[in-house]
Enzyme design. Sequence first.
Site, PDB file in Angstrom:
ATOM      1  N   HIS A   1      -6.190  -2.057   2.017  1.00 43.93           N
ATOM      2  CA  HIS A   1      -6.714  -1.807   0.675  1.00 43.93           C
ATOM      3  C   HIS A   1      -7.943  -2.696   0.473  1.00 43.93           C
ATOM      4  CE1 HIS A   1      -2.945   0.099  -1.019  1.00 43.93           C
ATOM      5  NE2 HIS A   1      -2.423  -0.546   0.003  1.00 43.93           N
TER       6      HIS A   1
ATOM      7  N   HIS B   1      -3.154   0.686   7.027  1.00 52.04           N
ATOM      8  CA  HIS B   1      -4.275   0.824   6.086  1.00 52.04           C
ATOM      9  C   HIS B   1      -4.534  -0.511   5.424  1.00 52.04           C
ATOM     10  CE1 HIS B   1      -0.533   1.844   3.951  1.00 52.04           C
ATOM     11  NE2 HIS B   1      -1.077   1.299   2.868  1.00 52.04           N
TER      12      HIS B   1
HETATM   13  P1  DGP Z   1       0.972   0.905   0.416  1.00 54.93           P
HETATM   14  O1  DGP Z   1       1.662   1.698   1.509  1.00 54.93           O
HETATM   15  O2  DGP Z   1       1.931   0.314  -0.582  1.00 54.93           O
HETATM   16  O3  DGP Z   1       0.062  -0.179   0.964  1.00 54.93           O
HETATM   17  O4  DGP Z   1       0.074   1.903  -0.447  1.00 54.93           O
HETATM   18  C1  DGP Z   1      -0.278   3.192  -0.048  1.00 54.93           C
HETATM   19  C2  DGP Z   1      -1.404   3.650  -0.934  1.00 54.93           C
HETATM   20  O5  DGP Z   1      -1.839   4.915  -0.486  1.00 54.93           O
HETATM   21  C3  DGP Z   1      -1.070   3.805  -2.415  1.00 54.93           C
HETATM   22  O6  DGP Z   1      -1.928   2.920  -3.158  1.00 54.93           O
HETATM   23  C4  DGP Z   1      -1.365   5.245  -2.754  1.00 54.93           C
HETATM   24  C5  DGP Z   1      -2.215   5.716  -1.588  1.00 54.93           C
HETATM   25  N1  DGP Z   1      -1.974   7.087  -1.189  1.00 54.93           N
HETATM   26  C6  DGP Z   1      -0.786   7.625  -0.815  1.00 54.93           C
HETATM   27  N2  DGP Z   1      -0.939   8.922  -0.481  1.00 54.93           N
HETATM   28  C7  DGP Z   1      -2.270   9.216  -0.644  1.00 54.93           C
HETATM   29  C8  DGP Z   1      -3.043  10.382  -0.448  1.00 54.93           C
HETATM   30  O7  DGP Z   1      -2.552  11.452  -0.063  1.00 54.93           O
HETATM   31  N3  DGP Z   1      -4.372  10.302  -0.735  1.00 54.93           N
HETATM   32  C9  DGP Z   1      -4.945   9.125  -1.167  1.00 54.93           C
HETATM   33  N4  DGP Z   1      -6.272   9.154  -1.411  1.00 54.93           N
HETATM   34  N5  DGP Z   1      -4.234   7.991  -1.356  1.00 54.93           N
HETATM   35  C10 DGP Z   1      -2.926   8.037  -1.094  1.00 54.93           C
END
Ligand code: DGP
Length: 113
Positions: free
Chosen positions: A101, A99
């Site tokens: 950001h 993913h």
């Molecule tokens: P990272 O793996 O550290 O790059 O961040 C993962 C991001 O994903 C974190 O900012 C929170 C987001 N996130 C985790 N689970 C969900 C979810 O179920 N729904 C949404 N909309 N965001 C999520």
Amino acid sequence: MKDDCIFCKIANHVIESNYVYEDDLVCAFRDMNPQAPTHVLVVPKEHYANIVDGVPGDTLAAMAHAVDEVAKAEGIREDGFRVIANTGDAAGQTVHHLHWHVLGGKNLGEGLL
Ligand code: DGP
């Protein structure tokens, strides 16, 4: 699709989310823990653990296109924005589905985060 992967489920509408953009290869939805006025995640529909997991070029191109579409839709394209791909444990990657950001809507400064 990886059955135990939350982003596989969101990207393939097994679980619905707050979508900003979608096409055949990728979708973009709002982060549940926003760090800026715009905080959107761009993810491929196929499962890749991160950006060094053999991601095909057409998927990477679709992700870049999605970033552009998100920036336009959110009105942050002209002012500027940040794209981050946390990759692996040392970077604090918590969801092991690729993913990006997309952060914007405020002055993010010159620091990394
Ligand atoms: P990272 O793996 O550290 O790059 O961040 C993962 C991001 O994903 C974190 O900012 C929170 C987001 N996130 C985790 N689970 C969900 C979810 O179920 N729904 C949404 N909309 N965001 C999520």
